[in-house]
Design a protein around this motif. Structure first.
Motif, PDB file in Angstrom:
ATOM      1  N   ASN A 288      66.508  48.087  80.640  1.00 52.54           N
ATOM      2  CA  ASN A 288      65.860  48.948  81.631  1.00 52.54           C
ATOM      3  C   ASN A 288      64.355  49.039  81.399  1.00 52.54           C
ATOM      4  O   ASN A 288      63.724  50.035  81.752  1.00 52.54           O
ATOM      5  N   SER A 289      63.783  48.018  80.764  1.00 54.54           N
ATOM      6  CA  SER A 289      62.348  48.015  80.487  1.00 54.54           C
ATOM      7  C   SER A 289      61.833  46.591  80.448  1.00 54.54           C
ATOM      8  O   SER A 289      62.607  45.625  80.366  1.00 54.54           O
ATOM      9  N   VAL A 290      60.522  46.487  80.542  1.00 53.96           N
ATOM     10  CA  VAL A 290      59.844  45.195  80.395  1.00 53.96           C
ATOM     11  C   VAL A 290      58.849  45.322  79.248  1.00 53.96           C
ATOM     12  O   VAL A 290      58.316  46.402  78.992  1.00 53.96           O
ATOM     13  N   VAL A 291      58.611  44.211  78.542  1.00 52.08           N
ATOM     14  CA  VAL A 291      57.794  44.244  77.341  1.00 52.08           C
ATOM     15  C   VAL A 291      56.714  43.172  77.428  1.00 52.08           C
ATOM     16  O   VAL A 291      56.997  42.004  77.737  1.00 52.08           O
ATOM     17  N   LEU A 292      55.484  43.593  77.178  1.00 54.88           N
ATOM     18  CA  LEU A 292      54.356  42.680  77.040  1.00 54.88           C
ATOM     19  C   LEU A 292      53.988  42.637  75.562  1.00 54.88           C
ATOM     20  O   LEU A 292      53.671  43.670  74.967  1.00 54.88           O
ATOM     21  N   THR A 293      54.036  41.440  74.964  1.00 56.67           N
ATOM     22  CA  THR A 293      53.763  41.278  73.543  1.00 56.67           C
ATOM     23  C   THR A 293      52.571  40.357  73.351  1.00 56.67           C
ATOM     24  O   THR A 293      52.519  39.267  73.940  1.00 56.67           O
ATOM     25  N   VAL A 294      51.615  40.788  72.538  1.00 56.21           N
ATOM     26  CA  VAL A 294      50.440  39.987  72.212  1.00 56.21           C
ATOM     27  C   VAL A 294      50.343  39.912  70.690  1.00 56.21           C
ATOM     28  O   VAL A 294      50.228  40.941  70.022  1.00 56.21           O
TER      29      VAL A 294
END
Length: 377
Positions: A288-294
């Motif tokens: 139920n979420s989206v993740v941006l990883t750097v």
């Protein structure tokens, strides 16, 4: 708000207790009287000791009323006094926690946020209210302290370029023969830094107020756009940027989420290895979420150091690229934007050096339309 004076809650409760007691007493006495009337005749024949009828009759009910009425009135008077005194005492005991909460609220209204109620006893409505109020005071105290510290740091950061500009202007005025080209270049750099800081403060204010239009935003497109914009900077520093991931739809401000992504990629580029550094940008979808990883290569960081990087004007130590030191608000802005979108920010040092930063935001619900509003409402 100005209000007309009225009865206190304690007096209202006292009158309510006494009134209810009086009503119950009247009903009880009325029930006794009705019960007596059922078994007492209206009149009775007087009988002498010799069991011979006497002359005339005796009015039993009238005599009973003469006896019952004054005693009933005395009982009611006693119960009225008892109800008022007892109600006043009981109301005072019941409202004692509310008095402590009111005193704490009055202290908080004057600016004293360190006071806590800490109401003892088992959990009930008053104690639950006191605990919630204590938690609110604690959060307010932390927030006010952060705001004061932020204002002091912002004032200091803004004062520095202004002081430098004043010094450069004084030098140019006192030495007319001095090369003005160098002074103009330095003034331009100082002015640019002041403008960047001001714009960063405005972004922070806008994110904190949550005064933005929500729409569907694809974080994978944000990552590609930020990477493309910062590609010249990456090439200048010899940093390779790799972008991957899935379509990740979140709900929020396109401009703010682009600012968040750009800040993360920019931070990963300028705080990297002196040469042959790498930045990995990835987007993913969870339940139920989206993740941006750097992630980026770079110097080794401790967990304690990583946890301080989101504080305003924290620039860390040993930065490699001093020409892009920024204004010290990059990750602060990222954290603020993430929280404004009901998301989270996680900073984790990489074992080989560098840091991994993940922003998790609520995913688009299948029941929301393109404007970000619930289509079922």
């Amino acid at each position: 708000m100005d209000r007309a004076p009225g009865l206190s809650v304690r007096l209202k409760l006292t009158l309510s207790y006494a009134g209810f007691l009086m009503l119950a007493s009247v009903l009880l006495l009325a029930a006794v009287w009705v019960f007596l009337l059922r078994y007492v005749p209206d009149r009775a024949m007087l009988i002498n000791p010799d069991d011979r009828p006497a002359n005339g009759v005796f009015p039993v009910r009238s005599a009973l009323l003469d006896v019952f009425a004054p005693r009933a009135a005395a009982v009611l008077a006693f119960l009225l006094v008892f109800g008022l005194v007892g109600g006043w005492i009981l109301a005072g005991r019941m409202l004692a926690p509310l008095t402590r909460i009111t005193d704490a609220a009055r202290l908080a209204s004057t600016g004293s946020l360190s006071h806590r109620i800490r109401l003892p006893g088992r959990k009930d409505e008053f104690r639950e209210l006191a605990d919630v109020f204590d938690g609110m005071l604690e959060r307010l105290e932390v927030h006010v302290a952060e705001q004061q510290r932020f204002a002091a740091n912002a004032s200091h950061e803004l004062r520095t370029p202004l002081a430098i500009s004043k010094t450069l202007l004084d030098v140019a005025r006192s030495d007319p023969t001095r090369d003005t080209g160098e002074i103009i270049d330095r003034l331009h750099a100082v002015n640019t830094r002041a403008i960047d800081l001001t714009e960063a403060l405005l972004v922070l204010s806008r994110a904190n107020q949550r005064s933005f239009t929500r729409e569907h935003v694809d974080l994978s497109l944000m990552a590609e756009q930020a990477t493309e914009t910062l590609l010249p900077l990456a090439e200048k520093h010899g940093v390779t940027v790799e972008t991957s991931g899935d379509i990740s739809l979140a709900i929020g401000s396109h401009a703010l989420l682009l600012q968040l992504t750009t800040n993360l990629v920019h931070n990963a580029i300028v705080h990297n290895l002196p040469e042959q550094g790498t930045v990995w940008v990835n987007t993913s979808v969870r339940f139920n979420s989206v993740v941006l990883t750097v992630e980026n290569t770079g110097e080794k960081l401790t967990t304690e150091t990583a946890s301080t990087l989101t504080s305003p004007f924290q620039r860390g130590t040993g930065r490699i690229h001093t020409d892009h030191a920024g204004v010290g608000l990059g990750l602060t802005i990222v954290e603020t934007i993430a929280h404004a979108h009901d998301g989270t920010l996680t900073l984790t040092p990489r074992s080989g050096g560098g840091i991994r930063i993940a922003v998790e935001l609520p995913a688009v619900s299948p029941h929301t339309d393109r404007s970000g509003e619930d289509s079922g409402s």
